[in-house]
Design an enzyme around this catalytic site. Sequence first.
Site, PDB file in Angstrom:
ATOM      1  N   LYS A  57       0.866  -1.189   0.000  1.00 59.50           N
ATOM      2  CA  LYS A  57       0.000   0.000   0.000  1.00 59.50           C
ATOM      3  C   LYS A  57       0.900   1.236   0.000  1.00 59.50           C
ATOM      4  CE  LYS A  57      -3.975   1.749   2.666  1.00 59.50           C
ATOM      5  NZ  LYS A  57      -4.865   1.454   3.807  1.00 59.50           N
ATOM      6  N   SER A  60      -9.693   1.286   2.617  1.00 63.44           N
ATOM      7  CA  SER A  60      -8.829   2.147   1.861  1.00 63.44           C
ATOM      8  C   SER A  60      -7.680   1.395   1.154  1.00 63.44           C
ATOM      9  CB  SER A  60      -8.198   3.204   2.781  1.00 63.44           C
ATOM     10  OG  SER A  60      -7.359   2.598   3.747  1.00 63.44           O
ATOM     11  N   SER A  76     -10.264  -1.114   6.588  1.00 62.79           N
ATOM     12  CA  SER A  76      -9.487  -0.900   5.360  1.00 62.79           C
ATOM     13  C   SER A  76      -8.784  -2.136   4.819  1.00 62.79           C
ATOM     14  CB  SER A  76      -8.462   0.213   5.574  1.00 62.79           C
ATOM     15  OG  SER A  76      -9.110   1.449   5.623  1.00 62.79           O
TER      16      SER A  76
END
Lengths: 471, 99
Positions: free
Chosen positions: A81, A159, A183
Amino acid sequence: MSDDLLFLTVTEQAKLLRSRKVSSVELTQAYLQALRTRGTALRAVAEITEEVALQQAQQADKEIASGKYRGVLHGIPYGAKDLFATKGIPARWGSPAHRDQCFDYDASVIERLHRAGAVLVAKLAMIELAGAGGYEFAHASLTGACLNPWDTTRWAGGSSSGSGAAVAAGAVGFALGTETWGSITVPAAFCGVTGLRPTYGRVSRYGAMALSWTMDKIGPMARSAEDCAHILQAIAGHDPRDPSSSDVPFRYRFSTWRNRRFRIGLLPVDFAKNNATDAERCFRDALEVFKGRKMEFVEVKLPDLPFNEAAEVIIVAEGSSAFENLIRSGKVNELADQSQAVGLLSGLTLSAVDYLRAMRVRAEASRAMAKVFERCDVLMAPTLLQGALPVDRSLNETWVNMGGNGGFANLTGLPSISVPMGFTAGGLPLGLEIIGAPYEEAKILALAQVFQQETEWHKKRPPVAGERIRT
Amino acid sequence: MNRFALTRRQFHLALMTSAAALAARSKAQEPPAQPADTSPTSAVNSWLPVPMPPEQTQKVAEAVKSMQKTLESLRSCPLPEGSEPAFVFHPYPLQKERR
């Protein structure tokens, strides 16, 4: 190289690498190609790290050939990420306001995966600032809305959007995500992959963007629970650079748990009220798998505490503080979704007393949840009650009847795993969530692994496996 | 000893008296005081390089109002007297050995 290889689990790929039937360079080049084509088309990619990747892959091949095998992750390409510091590689936090950001050091998890021999092939797309201010649209990201490989009119979730989409699309061997509230588990469920959110403190946050110091967790997203266990093994452990990181050892051996008769606590879920017939069907089928393995079930009710409210106040207060420089500079208005700016700005009005009250409620909540775990080993429920949402509509309109277990579990730092448990009538994946007591990742991993031994849901591949993607 | 020298106590007294006199004089010349803007959005603006535009001010006001419901629910949860919040302070350890 066959696309099939890209959809193997890490554990399966590791056997091929170790026996030198496939080289890490070959595997890396194949994933780089997948990232350039379908990964980019899905908007799952923040940065392809080709130079570093090929260097690390060559190193891995050399070491494996000389007998210096580091373990299951050796030579396996992965994506992180885009909120982890990676030396010399941009870390834009998914945010237009941070588009030029680059650190000169590696985050602790990146270091640890490097030590385990894993190969960094990409930084993956994410919702800007991991959704710190609350977002209304899937396009709340520097890279735009991340599309779902199962249906590109749908959202990959957030996310950790790119992490979910890239794993599902066979564009990385595994990925790192983070979770403050949903997330990891949400994109795992939406994209039909396995996502593990470890106990708070299990993994060092050093070098990771801070949204909420007391709620942020880092975890793997992969194609099986077994893979997640291997990855957690590599990244877990105390780090003096993150004082909240724990030294409670993580040990996992499936053979010690595989025949254990767990007591499973079933959380109350109102399927009818939430119009969740698909989730109900899949969840009941999932429970049958565990019944077949002689597991015991108990009905569990959550303590009557304002879990969600406390979690919200903590995240809002810590988020507004964490991004204070962004707010003060006025650059907060550069964010892609203006709801984020509004959320971060309104957080400035929270009082210290309210924040402390939330933290006091949190202490009570942790004690109350410990009592719940006296009655059962794990908690179980659908991760969400619906499949992936349309990518182009306001989440304020579409996020209805979704259910979810993120509030209480994140507030109290509990580990959780989301595994694929079936599909909606429209062909969208649904997730089964297994939540454990603090530091009991081994139990949830074992149950998830038992489930994946008996089912094939985690092996399903999205239709978007070719190069042509409708966007 | 200098006979014009003041003790520290006398100095502070003189300072306070003259400051009060100056403040009273300047206040008498000021226009009538406006009530201070204590709205939440004004508090937000105090953090910012430039005040929020009207549309954003409106949205922030709505968000603050919506947060009130969350806070009411949180505040209505009974807590044991003096219960501790769920975090601990980590004293920073010495990096070097003492000589």
